[in-house]
Design a protein around this motif. Structure first.
Motif, PDB file in Angstrom:
ATOM      1  N   PRO A 169       0.807  -1.228   0.000  1.00  0.00           N
ATOM      2  CA  PRO A 169       0.000   0.000   0.000  1.00  0.00           C
ATOM      3  C   PRO A 169       0.838   1.275   0.000  1.00  0.00           C
ATOM      4  O   PRO A 169       0.443   2.283  -0.584  1.00  0.00           O
ATOM      5  N   GLN A 170       1.987   1.239   0.652  1.00  0.00           N
ATOM      6  CA  GLN A 170       2.842   2.426   0.701  1.00  0.00           C
ATOM      7  C   GLN A 170       3.443   2.722  -0.671  1.00  0.00           C
ATOM      8  O   GLN A 170       3.621   3.886  -1.047  1.00  0.00           O
ATOM      9  N   LEU A 171       3.760   1.678  -1.418  1.00  0.00           N
ATOM     10  CA  LEU A 171       4.245   1.870  -2.781  1.00  0.00           C
ATOM     11  C   LEU A 171       3.168   2.515  -3.642  1.00  0.00           C
ATOM     12  O   LEU A 171       3.436   3.455  -4.405  1.00  0.00           O
ATOM     13  N   VAL A 172       1.971   1.989  -3.516  1.00  0.00           N
ATOM     14  CA  VAL A 172       0.855   2.491  -4.317  1.00  0.00           C
ATOM     15  C   VAL A 172       0.542   3.951  -3.989  1.00  0.00           C
ATOM     16  O   VAL A 172       0.173   4.741  -4.870  1.00  0.00           O
ATOM     17  N   SER A 173       0.739   4.342  -2.729  1.00  0.00           N
ATOM     18  CA  SER A 173       0.402   5.694  -2.275  1.00  0.00           C
ATOM     19  C   SER A 173       1.462   6.724  -2.630  1.00  0.00           C
ATOM     20  O   SER A 173       1.188   7.933  -2.622  1.00  0.00           O
ATOM     21  N   ASN A 174       2.703   6.284  -2.920  1.00  0.00           N
ATOM     22  CA  ASN A 174       3.802   7.232  -3.168  1.00  0.00           C
ATOM     23  C   ASN A 174       4.590   6.891  -4.437  1.00  0.00           C
ATOM     24  O   ASN A 174       5.822   6.841  -4.412  1.00  0.00           O
ATOM     25  N   PRO A 175       3.923   6.662  -5.557  1.00  0.00           N
ATOM     26  CA  PRO A 175       4.651   6.184  -6.739  1.00  0.00           C
ATOM     27  C   PRO A 175       5.668   7.163  -7.315  1.00  0.00           C
ATOM     28  O   PRO A 175       6.741   6.754  -7.766  1.00  0.00           O
TER      29      PRO A 175
END
Length: 283
Positions: A169-175
């Motif tokens: 989720p953190q990857l998806v939120s800060n691409p």
């Protein structure tokens, strides 16, 4: 790295024809430098184009380069010539010597694989991205911790999550601000491959640290830092040589990054002073 030990580490990736060439080379090391591709092909029961492709697959630009390297190795006398397995009931002194030799051999083989270009590319990515997410499983988590310790000391925002469901989720939120660094000896770890595939979909750059050669992770990575393929003892309870290869890769990346950024050297100095002050005061 040693030519013969390098070939041995790649034998599981060889085709049937390539294994014939490999077997012939091992039995006729001193003859190979003076033989042509045709000569080797006839002697090994393959074809000249296969011999040439074999040398390139093993990491050499040409067959000539391969033969020169092999010739230099056969003429060089060295105390440490390869990995040694450990066996039950061996003495402390024997085990100490074997493990020391294996460690030195791993470090030498790995550093001889290094070239500046991929390390420079990795440093560029680390410098321009705000968040660096780093992940590894099993013994590679130790390398993840080492990486995080080093770059957080430089002021980098490093996120290391051991849970795939928390990291994704953190990857998806800060691409747009993110970089993903994955560490896996085999390059086939399912969780890491899945993360790399997701990162590619989100246009997040991927740095992979894996063993030499093509693997699923290296093919997905924007930058591939290669380690040697160290053998592990049959009796191992955890990775030993492979983790050393990962550590030396991270060390070089760290010091190379500092050498390119004078500000980093100043930051390291200030953190060292702060730690020393704490020890002098409270310990």
């Amino acid at each position: 790295m040693g030519v013969l030990s390098h070939l041995d580490s790649m034998k599981h990736d060889m085709s049937a024809a390539e294994k014939k060439i490999y077997a012939y080379i091992c039995k006729n090391v001193e003859k190979i430098p003076s033989m042509t591709a045709h000569d080797i092909a006839v002697a090994s029961g393959s074809s000249a184009p296969t011999v040439v492709r074999f040398s390139k697959k093993m990491g050499f630009n040409t067959l000539t380069e391969f033969k020169i390297s092999l010739s230099a190795e056969t003429k060089q006398e060295a105390e440490i010539t390869g990995y040694s397995d450990v066996y039950p009931s061996e003495s402390f002194e024997v085990l100490k010597t074997k493990l020391s030799n294996n460690a030195q051999f791993t470090i030498c083989e790995t550093t001889e694989l290094f070239t500046e270009a991929p390390f420079a590319e990795a440093c560029d990515l680390l410098d321009i991205h705000e968040h660096c997410f780093v992940h590894g499983v099993g013994a590679s988590r130790l390398a993840v911790e080492d990486f995080a310790h080093k770059w957080t000391r430089l002021g980098k925002k490093v996120v290391r999550e051991t849970d795939y469901n928390l990291l994704l989720p953190q990857l998806v939120s800060n691409p747009k601000k993110s970089l993903l660094l994955l560490i896996s000896n085999s390059g086939k770890t399912p969780e890491l491959v899945a993360l790399a595939e997701t990162a590619k979909e989100l246009n997040i750059p991927v740095i992979a640290i894996t063993q030499f050669g093509q693997n699923r992770l290296s093919k997905l990575a924007d930058v591939h830092l290669q380690t040697s393929r160290p053998m592990e003892t049959e009796l191992r309870s955890a990775a030993t040589n492979s983790i050393l290869a990962q550590f030396v890769t991270i060390d070089l990346l760290y010091y190379f990054d500092i050498s390119r950024n004078p500000d980093y050297a100043e930051i390291v100095y200030r953190t060292r002073v702060a730690v020393d002050r704490f020890r002098d005061t409270y310990m």
